[in-house]
Scaffold this active site. Structure first.
Site, PDB file in Angstrom:
ATOM      1  N   ARG A 135       0.765  -0.980   0.000  1.00  0.00           N
ATOM      2  CA  ARG A 135       0.053   0.083   0.122  1.00  0.00           C
ATOM      3  C   ARG A 135       0.681   1.182  -0.021  1.00  0.00           C
ATOM      4  NH1 ARG A 135       2.598   1.830   3.615  1.00  0.00           N
ATOM      5  NH2 ARG A 135       0.845   3.550   3.894  1.00  0.00           N
ATOM      6  N   GLY A 136       0.237   2.469  -0.213  1.00  0.00           N
ATOM      7  CA  GLY A 136       0.730   3.687  -0.240  1.00  0.00           C
ATOM      8  C   GLY A 136       0.794   4.047  -1.806  1.00  0.00           C
ATOM      9  N   ALA A 137       0.361   5.246  -2.140  1.00  0.00           N
ATOM     10  CA  ALA A 137      -0.024   5.548  -3.627  1.00  0.00           C
ATOM     11  C   ALA A 137       1.520   5.080  -4.538  1.00  0.00           C
ATOM     12  CB  ALA A 137      -0.235   6.966  -3.626  1.00  0.00           C
ATOM     13  N   ARG A 158      -7.695  -0.485  -6.673  1.00  0.00           N
ATOM     14  CA  ARG A 158      -7.974   0.849  -5.637  1.00  0.00           C
ATOM     15  C   ARG A 158      -8.099   1.980  -6.484  1.00  0.00           C
ATOM     16  NH1 ARG A 158      -4.613   1.227  -0.535  1.00  0.00           N
ATOM     17  NH2 ARG A 158      -6.643   1.989   0.099  1.00  0.00           N
ATOM     18  N   GLN A 200      -1.885   1.793  10.275  1.00  0.00           N
ATOM     19  CA  GLN A 200      -0.524   2.101   9.430  1.00  0.00           C
ATOM     20  C   GLN A 200       0.343   3.005  10.091  1.00  0.00           C
ATOM     21  OE1 GLN A 200      -3.839   2.436   8.078  1.00  0.00           O
ATOM     22  NE2 GLN A 200      -3.746   1.742   5.910  1.00  0.00           N
ATOM     23  N   ASP A 210      -2.742  10.765  -1.822  1.00  0.00           N
ATOM     24  CA  ASP A 210      -3.221   9.880  -2.793  1.00  0.00           C
ATOM     25  C   ASP A 210      -3.582  10.235  -4.070  1.00  0.00           C
ATOM     26  OD1 ASP A 210      -3.378   8.467   0.028  1.00  0.00           O
ATOM     27  OD2 ASP A 210      -3.276   6.783  -1.425  1.00  0.00           O
ATOM     28  N   LYS A 242      -5.483   9.484   3.247  1.00  0.00           N
ATOM     29  CA  LYS A 242      -6.035   8.640   4.218  1.00  0.00           C
ATOM     30  C   LYS A 242      -7.056   9.320   5.068  1.00  0.00           C
ATOM     31  CE  LYS A 242      -5.359   5.008   4.861  1.00  0.00           C
ATOM     32  NZ  LYS A 242      -5.992   4.104   4.177  1.00  0.00           N
TER      33      LYS A 242
END
Lengths: 318, 318
Positions: free
Chosen positions: B53-55, B83, B177, B218, B229
């Site tokens: 995860r993480g853009a 996503r 996270q 994001d 987020k």
């Protein structure tokens, strides 16, 4: 043993056969388990660990505990030290201090709390229009007061009048009183609700999906500043930005005339282990919402509006 | 297998022997486990479940995944659907679309991400005074980008220059996270930090204990609205109230010129089961912070300041 003592309301406390029975709120909603306390120390442990929590309910637990004490002054000191923020604890102990029979006084306080909850809940429901979507935080229901609830009582009263469409329940980290306890109480009352991460309140308000914020209080200062579960202040700031009315529902006993403003309220710091299993954490249990962000304070003696020093002084003098 | 590929940085992704190795971020920090992906579907699952995860990192994962595809167009469609909010996913797929060797392009994007992270982190650290106490949200470190990190990169760069006193880490519900991943990365980097409930940010700012808020993104719309987020927007509102600078750190690839403003950004709703085991819940994964609350956007091409339509247009045209 059923936790529903009267109608659909749950009872967090019962005094029976010389012992205080505490419904273990740490085990809820998975399990309905009662802790039998025969000593003051056992009650103090229940308050400290949050087996019983909620400002009015811990006041009642402390009052009943005095009946278990041999040395009432030491007992009161121990009980008062368990949680520093809620003023109801000190208030209830003060009521019982010189009583010949603390149980009798505790039962009276318990009964008065039920009446106060009913009255303030009805007054709060008057503030709701039809189809209200309300957001609340932490647990302020029967579990928290020993009665009908404060902010949750307002929601129940609004629901009974057909004015409530839905409740957004902030899960209330770190101990999830919203997700565990409020959702459980709302489910029993048949009130539509959805649990959200505490940090989702912002986008809900930005999208126009919240009509009212209703929360309880652990201590209200003489100027109207409100200490309540951590996360309350961000909700008030967001409500202010989005023009959403922000109501505090609490009995008059939560107002502390001896506390001039929020800066004088001690904020309990709890174990970092409630946040992280290992590593560093900071865990304040409460925050302070300045009076300027509070649309109204709903008490059993009336709905207090700004300017609070005046409306609060009037209700305390009455 | 060590997760530290270069210096102290962790690597969320490796392409080796015709397979993509994904460091399972769901298992961190308890366990450092790698998932070996030999098909596009396996990578899509890793992105969907948040194993990666993480853009920026999911963009790189998707780029590498194209190398595993037999039908590249179908693969791109599947990956893009995993996503919806982060624009980097679509951007990275676009970069690889017509490549003769997707792995070569993915490795180039990966290397460019490392360079971008380093540059924007240095530019962000310029914004820190001595003894800064910063607050961040979610994870924007090496795990989230495949490089040095964005917001976390800024923190690391500020720490290396001796300007950072401490980091408040929002735990970032529901998937933690912050508490799991950011705290883990900061611990490895030796940066003093404390994890807090997301809702504690309000009282920290009210008490003057936060000098800077630094978050990732994001997707950034053409007008400067920022999707990040869930919980980012409340932090921006609180920072605004308390006069705390609010910085967004992100590579230029996170800016989507085709998205005019935040209202056009699709917000992913994830499984309510991430919030509650049973009962009703609502689980938006992101929120939108309006441009007016963003003090600056720190990119590898420079620090963008209001008015954003202009500063963003300039950096996209460069």
């Amino acid at each position: 043993m059923s936790v529903r003592a009267e109608g659909t309301a749950v009872e967090p406390l019962r005094f029976e056969d010389g012992a205080l029975l505490v419904l273990d709120q740490l085990a809820l909603p998975a399990e309905e388990r009662w802790i039998r306390c025969e000593t003051v120390e056992q009650v103090a442990d229940c308050i400290r660990t949050l087996a019983v929590r909620g400002a009015p309910a811990i006041g009642l637990a402390a009052a009943y505990a005095l009946a278990l004490a041999e040395d009432r002054a030491s007992a009161a000191e121990l009980l008062r030290s368990t949680r520093p923020t809620a003023v109801n604890l000190a208030w209830a102990l003060e009521q019982c201090r010189d009583a010949l029979d603390p149980v009798q006084v505790a039962r009276r306080l318990h009964s008065e709390q039920r009446d106060a909850d009913r009255r303030l809940s009805a007054l709060g429901a008057d503030l709701f229009g039809d189809g209200t979507r309300a957001l609340t935080h932490c647990n302020t229901g029967a579990l928290a007061t020993g009665g009908y609830g404060t902010a949750c009582g307002v929601l129940r009263a609004a629901w009974e009048r057909g004015r409530l469409a839905e409740v957004w329940v902030g899960e209330t980290r770190p101990l999830l009183q919203g997700a565990r306890l409020t959702a459980w109480e709302l489910r029993q009352a048949g009130i539509p609700h959805r649990v959200v991460a505490d940090s989702a309140a912002g986008s809900l308000m930005a999208q126009g999906r919240v009509d009212r914020v209703v929360v309880g209080a652990d201590r209200i200062a003489a100027n109207g500043d409100v200490a309540n579960k951590v996360g309350t202040y961000p909700l008030a700031v967001l409500a202010d930005r989005h023009g959403v009315p922000f109501y505090v529902a609490a009995p008059v006993s939560t107002i502390d005339a001896a506390t001039p403003d929020g800066s004088a309220i001690p904020i309990e710091e709890r174990d970092p282990g409630e946040i992280v299993a290992e590593g560093e954490a900071f865990n304040p249990a409460f925050d302070v919402t300045p009076a300027e962000l509070v649309t109204a304070i709903v008490t059993e003696a009336g709905v207090l509006e700004p300017p609070y020093p005046d409306s609060i002084a009037r209700v305390l003098a009455a």
